[in-house]
Enzyme design. Structure first.
Site, PDB file in Angstrom:
ATOM      1  N   GLU A 151       0.832  -1.212   0.000  1.00 47.94           N
ATOM      2  CA  GLU A 151       0.000   0.000   0.000  1.00 47.94           C
ATOM      3  C   GLU A 151       0.863   1.257   0.000  1.00 47.94           C
ATOM      4  O   GLU A 151       2.077   1.204   0.240  1.00 47.94           O
ATOM      5  CB  GLU A 151      -0.935   0.009   1.214  1.00 47.94           C
ATOM      6  CG  GLU A 151      -0.203   0.031   2.541  1.00 47.94           C
ATOM      7  CD  GLU A 151      -0.897   0.880   3.592  1.00 47.94           C
ATOM      8  OE1 GLU A 151      -1.352   2.001   3.265  1.00 47.94           O
ATOM      9  OE2 GLU A 151      -0.940   0.430   4.749  1.00 47.94           O
ATOM     10  N   LYS A 207      -3.929  -1.221  14.185  1.00 49.21           N
ATOM     11  CA  LYS A 207      -3.175  -0.223  14.928  1.00 49.21           C
ATOM     12  C   LYS A 207      -3.660  -0.145  16.376  1.00 49.21           C
ATOM     13  O   LYS A 207      -4.849  -0.197  16.659  1.00 49.21           O
ATOM     14  CB  LYS A 207      -3.302   1.134  14.239  1.00 49.21           C
ATOM     15  CG  LYS A 207      -2.388   1.200  13.013  1.00 49.21           C
ATOM     16  CD  LYS A 207      -2.508   2.508  12.292  1.00 49.21           C
ATOM     17  CE  LYS A 207      -3.856   2.649  11.678  1.00 49.21           C
ATOM     18  NZ  LYS A 207      -3.954   2.234  10.308  1.00 49.21           N
TER      19      LYS A 207
HETATM   20  N1  PSU Z   1      -0.662   1.224   8.909  1.00 48.08           N
HETATM   21  C1  PSU Z   1       0.453   1.979   9.051  1.00 48.08           C
HETATM   22  N2  PSU Z   1       0.434   3.253   8.641  1.00 48.08           N
HETATM   23  C2  PSU Z   1      -0.656   3.762   7.994  1.00 48.08           C
HETATM   24  C3  PSU Z   1      -1.804   2.956   7.791  1.00 48.08           C
HETATM   25  C4  PSU Z   1      -1.756   1.689   8.272  1.00 48.08           C
HETATM   26  O1  PSU Z   1       1.461   1.500   9.566  1.00 48.08           O
HETATM   27  O2  PSU Z   1      -0.601   4.910   7.577  1.00 48.08           O
HETATM   28  C5  PSU Z   1      -2.965   3.469   6.984  1.00 48.08           C
HETATM   29  C6  PSU Z   1      -3.466   2.324   6.106  1.00 48.08           C
HETATM   30  O3  PSU Z   1      -3.401   2.764   4.769  1.00 48.08           O
HETATM   31  C7  PSU Z   1      -4.884   2.112   6.542  1.00 48.08           C
HETATM   32  C8  PSU Z   1      -5.260   3.503   6.934  1.00 48.08           C
HETATM   33  O4  PSU Z   1      -5.687   1.580   5.531  1.00 48.08           O
HETATM   34  O5  PSU Z   1      -4.102   3.930   7.666  1.00 48.08           O
HETATM   35  C9  PSU Z   1      -6.522   3.539   7.727  1.00 48.08           C
HETATM   36  O6  PSU Z   1      -7.011   4.840   7.715  1.00 48.08           O
HETATM   37  P1  PSU Z   1      -8.493   5.112   8.265  1.00 48.08           P
HETATM   38  O7  PSU Z   1      -8.405   4.797   9.725  1.00 48.08           O
HETATM   39  O8  PSU Z   1      -8.717   6.591   7.994  1.00 48.08           O
HETATM   40  O9  PSU Z   1      -9.416   4.231   7.500  1.00 48.08           O
END
Ligand code: PSU
Ligand code: MN
Length: 314
Positions: free
Chosen positions: A29, A163
């Site tokens: 990603e 996370k």
């Molecule tokens: N994991 C990481 N760093 C990130 C993300 C995940 O180590 O930046 C990102 C991923 O792209 C994940 C996104 O899909 O954060 C989720 O964002 P949100 O909570 O706005 O859906």
């Protein structure tokens, strides 16, 4: 050509050739590059993930949107732009068509990346940590579209759980609701990204890439088109110190609430806060997490390619 627009995504020649020949490919990603890691370490990280795969005999397919074109298999120049340009946005699936017409350059979230990867025929995807249900959900209703998209996207995704900024038990409940299978890799406990163990038990554990490939085949056979989440924990000696983690996270959550941070800005805000407050330690751990997942994804993609070849020969 479908309708009046070219079919998307655009797949690079290297990725296309690997897929056509049944060789292993791993999707990566780009929101972790554009919005998860600080510049310029993010560019070095993006390159190192690709190098790890190449050295393992796997074709890397970093995914993102360049000047409105969703691409599977970014080139060196694309990676630089995603990593370094100030105007790069973060896109989930709902944003893709809009970013195309606005000709934006964008990092794709887990949701958008897995959608584009699956459209290109890629079966294995490595990330750091998924999005999920945020703490304080009862008031904010903040739940990542990663969960709903994975419910309908047939891909094996390797992550260190979700996370640790999230409500992890609630996220596991939602993964169950959405039919996303969750497997611990060599563990029966769900990891928590920066931390090795979230304290949550898992129903399933697998101990080798070959077993995971066999499960992928069984899921295909039974018509399961949801994602398979392989939860791959950091070794204990590499995790963020749990006491430091808890203290800094509480500060970060309070700061986000105080500054009224909302929507897709929440995750980048919390990660950046953690980075400053741990003097970069959280970034080191984030990189170790991602590297561990890339390494395991390479093994799974290789086992999958071997299984698919064997089946085709039989
Ligand atoms: N994991 C990481 N760093 C990130 C993300 C995940 O180590 O930046 C990102 C991923 O792209 C994940 C996104 O899909 O954060 C989720 O964002 P949100 O909570 O706005 O859906
Ligand atoms: Mn959100």
């Amino acid at each position: 050509m479908v309708g009046f627009m070219a079919t998307v995504p655009e797949v690079s020649p290297a990725v296309r050739a690997a897929l056509a020949a049944g060789r292993p490919v791993v999707a990566l990603e780009s929101t972790i590059i554009s919005h998860g890691l600080p510049r310029p370490a993010n560019l070095a990280a993006a390159r190192s993930f690709e190098e790890m795969l190449t050295e393992a005999g796997v074709t890397p397919a970093t995914i993102g949107v360049i000047d409105g074109v969703p691409k599977v298999g970014l080139d060196g120049r694309d990676l630089e732009r995603i990593a370094l340009e100030e105007s790069v946005i973060k896109v989930s699936v709902r944003d893709l068509g809009l970013a195309m017409i606005a000709k934006r350059t964008a990092g794709t979230t887990v949701a958008a990346t897995s959608t584009l990867a699956a459209r290109a025929g890629i079966r294995v995807f490595a990330t750091g940590g998924l999005g999920g249900v945020h703490r304080g959900f009862a008031e904010s209703l903040d739940e990542s579209a990663d969960l709903t998209v994975l419910a309908a996207t047939p891909i094996t995704i390797v992550s260190a759980g979700v996370k640790s900024i999230l409500d992890i038990p609630a996220t596991l409940e939602r993964l169950e609701t959405h039919g996303v299978a969750v497997v611990g890799y060599r563990t029966s406990r769900f990891p928590a990204f920066y931390l090795t163990d979230s304290g949550q038990d898992l129903d399933w554990q697998l101990d080798s890439a070959a077993e995971i490939a066999a499960v992928m085949a069984a899921r295909d056979a039974v018509g399961d088109t949801a994602a398979l989440l392989i939860a791959n924990p950091l070794p204990l000696d590499k995790q963020l110190d749990p006491a430091l983690h808890d203290q800094v996270l509480n500060e970060a959550l309070a700061a986000a609430a105080g500054e009224n941070v909302r929507g897709k800005a929440v995750t980048p805000f919390l990660l950046a806060y953690m980075q400053r407050a741990t003097e970069g330690k959280s970034v080191e751990v984030n990189l170790d997490v991602a590297r561990g997942n890339v390494a395991l994804a390479a093994e799974i993609a290789t086992a999958w390619a071997a299984l698919a070849t064997k089946t085709a020969d039989a």
